[in-house]
Design an enzyme around this catalytic site. Structure first.
Site, short mmCIF file in Angstrom:
data_model
loop_
_atom_site.label_atom_id
_atom_site.label_comp_id
_atom_site.label_asym_id
_atom_site.label_seq_id
_atom_site.Cartn_x
_atom_site.Cartn_y
_atom_site.Cartn_z
CG ASP A 74 -6.18 -7.15 8.29
OD1 ASP A 74 -6.71 -8.23 7.98
OD2 ASP A 74 -5.36 -6.57 7.55
CD GLU A 89 0.12 -15.05 1.05
OE1 GLU A 89 0.16 -14.82 -0.16
OE2 GLU A 89 -0.13 -14.18 1.91
CG HIS A 136 -5.41 -10.90 6.10
ND1 HIS A 136 -4.95 -9.71 6.64
CD2 HIS A 136 -4.33 -11.56 5.65
CE1 HIS A 136 -3.62 -9.68 6.51
NE2 HIS A 136 -3.22 -10.78 5.92
CD GLU A 138 0.27 -11.78 6.86
OE1 GLU A 138 -0.54 -11.30 6.03
OE2 GLU A 138 1.27 -12.44 6.52
CG ASN A 188 2.24 -16.49 7.64
OD1 ASN A 188 1.59 -16.56 8.68
ND2 ASN A 188 2.25 -15.40 6.87
O1 G3I Z 1 7.60 0.83 -2.26
C1 G3I Z 1 6.90 1.01 -3.49
C2 G3I Z 1 6.99 2.43 -3.93
O2 G3I Z 1 8.33 2.73 -4.21
C3 G3I Z 1 6.12 2.60 -5.18
O3 G3I Z 1 6.12 3.92 -5.57
C4 G3I Z 1 4.69 2.16 -4.88
C5 G3I Z 1 3.79 2.25 -6.11
O4 G3I Z 1 2.90 1.18 -6.17
O5 G3I Z 1 4.71 0.84 -4.46
C6 G3I Z 1 5.46 0.62 -3.27
O6 G3I Z 1 5.42 -0.73 -2.99
C7 G3I Z 1 4.22 -1.22 -2.43
C8 G3I Z 1 4.58 -1.89 -1.11
O7 G3I Z 1 3.43 -2.48 -0.57
C9 G3I Z 1 5.15 -0.91 -0.09
O8 G3I Z 1 4.20 0.06 0.23
C10 G3I Z 1 3.61 -2.20 -3.37
O9 G3I Z 1 3.15 -1.55 -4.54
C11 G3I Z 1 2.45 -2.91 -2.70
O10 G3I Z 1 2.01 -3.97 -3.54
C12 G3I Z 1 2.90 -3.50 -1.38
O11 G3I Z 1 1.76 -4.08 -0.78
C13 G3I Z 1 2.05 -5.01 0.24
C14 G3I Z 1 1.50 -6.38 -0.10
O12 G3I Z 1 1.73 -7.29 0.95
C15 G3I Z 1 2.12 -6.93 -1.37
O13 G3I Z 1 1.69 -8.23 -1.62
C16 G3I Z 1 1.42 -4.51 1.53
O14 G3I Z 1 2.07 -3.33 1.95
C17 G3I Z 1 1.54 -5.58 2.63
O15 G3I Z 1 0.73 -5.21 3.71
C18 G3I Z 1 1.03 -6.92 2.10
O16 G3I Z 1 1.24 -7.89 3.12
C19 G3I Z 1 0.78 -9.21 2.82
C20 G3I Z 1 1.69 -10.17 3.54
O17 G3I Z 1 3.04 -9.92 3.21
C21 G3I Z 1 1.33 -11.62 3.22
N1 G3I Z 1 -0.07 -11.87 3.47
C22 G3I Z 1 -1.01 -10.93 2.87
C23 G3I Z 1 -0.66 -9.49 3.25
C24 G3I Z 1 -1.68 -8.53 2.70
O18 G3I Z 1 -1.66 -8.50 1.30
#
Ligand code: G3I
Length: 303
Positions: free
Chosen positions: A238, A128, A208, A236, A171
């Site tokens: 969806d 990105e 996406h 990715e 990516n």
């Molecule tokens: O693990 C912590 C947890 O300890 C905490 O209590 C909780 C509270 O917010 O957060 C948890 O972390 C979260 C993490 O996912 C694991 O679940 C983060 O807040 C959350 O921001 C994070 O989101 C991820 C996101 O990327 C972050 O940018 C998504 O799961 C993940 O699906 C998403 O994936 C991205 C790709 O890497 C890149 N392209 C876009 C795609 C969708 O956004």
């Protein structure tokens, strides 16, 4: 074939999913994972904030859990991701000196790639890096602002030197529509890299999509990139509401391009998706296949 991975293998492709390490103990989840998918991408576990939360202090345990699961079930891995402006710990974002940041970036790449050497089919080396503003240029980030345009090339060269057998991918999202400035910007970069011998093997189209599915030009975009001499992958996928038609059109675009080597969906059940409430995946919250699943399976089987 009666599973996604086996059906995709019929035309030499893979079918993968994003996996969250915290869900591996959920037997509904792992049953579908191991029955259907032949490629695994860690949803968060190989990102900088998890892997190197403070400088020089590396944590591979969550990523290792996923790699070990994949190895035990004959699944290959996509590594995601080495250099990204998001999920980046604040200590990196506050580095203002170019030689310091270059050293930190290269050390992060070499340490993470060496840890997983031989176990990763393809790495998202840079994720990105292009702007959404219609400029076709790189987005603002600590890497861009401190190191300049050359940071992407630097990252790919470092990655190639570290693990020459891994495929190296760029990516991004919203690069599926051929006429978009962002797509054109990434295309120019890949063309430039190829012409100058900068190592790059693949481009990941995150895919996406909204409820309408892919843009009409998606197959054109994939084949134009492939013509530059890189593999292309849907990394990715969806789709809001997951209509069978939208999924079918997406899979067909990949199958029509020889060098589209595989498709990864971004999660297994709707309840596993980051797109809360959009039900964008192939399995419902109970792990049962949705109509889009059957459409994808049929499409893969007719390739
Ligand atoms: O693990 C912590 C947890 O300890 C905490 O209590 C909780 C509270 O917010 O957060 C948890 O972390 C979260 C993490 O996912 C694991 O679940 C983060 O807040 C959350 O921001 C994070 O989101 C991820 C996101 O990327 C972050 O940018 C998504 O799961 C993940 O699906 C998403 O994936 C991205 C790709 O890497 C890149 N392209 C876009 C795609 C969708 O956004």
């Amino acid at each position: 074939a009666n599973a996604l991975g086996a059906a995709a293998a019929g035309s030499g492709r893979y079918f993968g999913t994003a996996v969250a390490s915290g869900r591996l103990g959920d037997s509904t989840y792992s049953t579908v994972l191991d029955r259907e998918f032949t490629m695994v991408t860690p949803e968060n576990e190989m990102k900088w904030d998890t892997v190197e939360p403070s400088r020089g202090s590396f944590n591979f345990a969550p990523g290792d859990a996923i790699v070990n699961h994949a190895t035990a079930h004959g699944q290959r891995m996509r590594g995601h991701t080495l250099v990204w402006h998001s999920q980046l710990p604040s200590w990196v974002g506050s580095i203002g000196d170019a030689s310091t940041l270059r050293g930190v970036m290269d050390n992060h790449i070499t340490t993470e790639m060496n840890h997983y050497k031989g176990r990763i089919y393809a790495w998202d080396v840079v994720n990105e890096a292009f702007a959404d503003d219609g400029s076709g240029r790189h987005r603002s980030s600590v890497f861009q602002n401190v190191l300049g345009d050359g940071f992407i090339e630097e990252a790919f060269r470092t990655a190639r030197n570290t693990d020459p057998s891994a495929k190296l991918c760029y990516n991004d999202y919203n690069i599926e529509n051929w006429s978009d400035a962002k797509t054109q910007g990434v295309y120019r970069m890949v063309k430039d890299f190829k012409s100058r011998g900068v190592p790059i093997d693949c481009v990941g189209f995150q895919s996406h999509f909204g409820a309408g599915g892919p843009p009409a030009s998606f197959q054109t975009t994939l084949s134009n990139f492939a013509a530059l001499g890189v593999d292309v992958q849907l990394t990715e996928l969806d789709i809001a509401q997951a209509s069978a038609t939208a999924y079918t059109n997406t899979v067909k675009a990949c199958l029509a391009v020889t060098h589209c080597t595989g498709i990864t969906v971004w999660g297994i059940r709707d309840s596993d998706s980051w797109r809360t409430g959009e039900n964008p995946l192939l399995f419902d919250n109970n792990g049962n296949p949705k109509p889009a699943y059957n459409a994808v399976l049929t499409t893969l089987n007719t390739a």
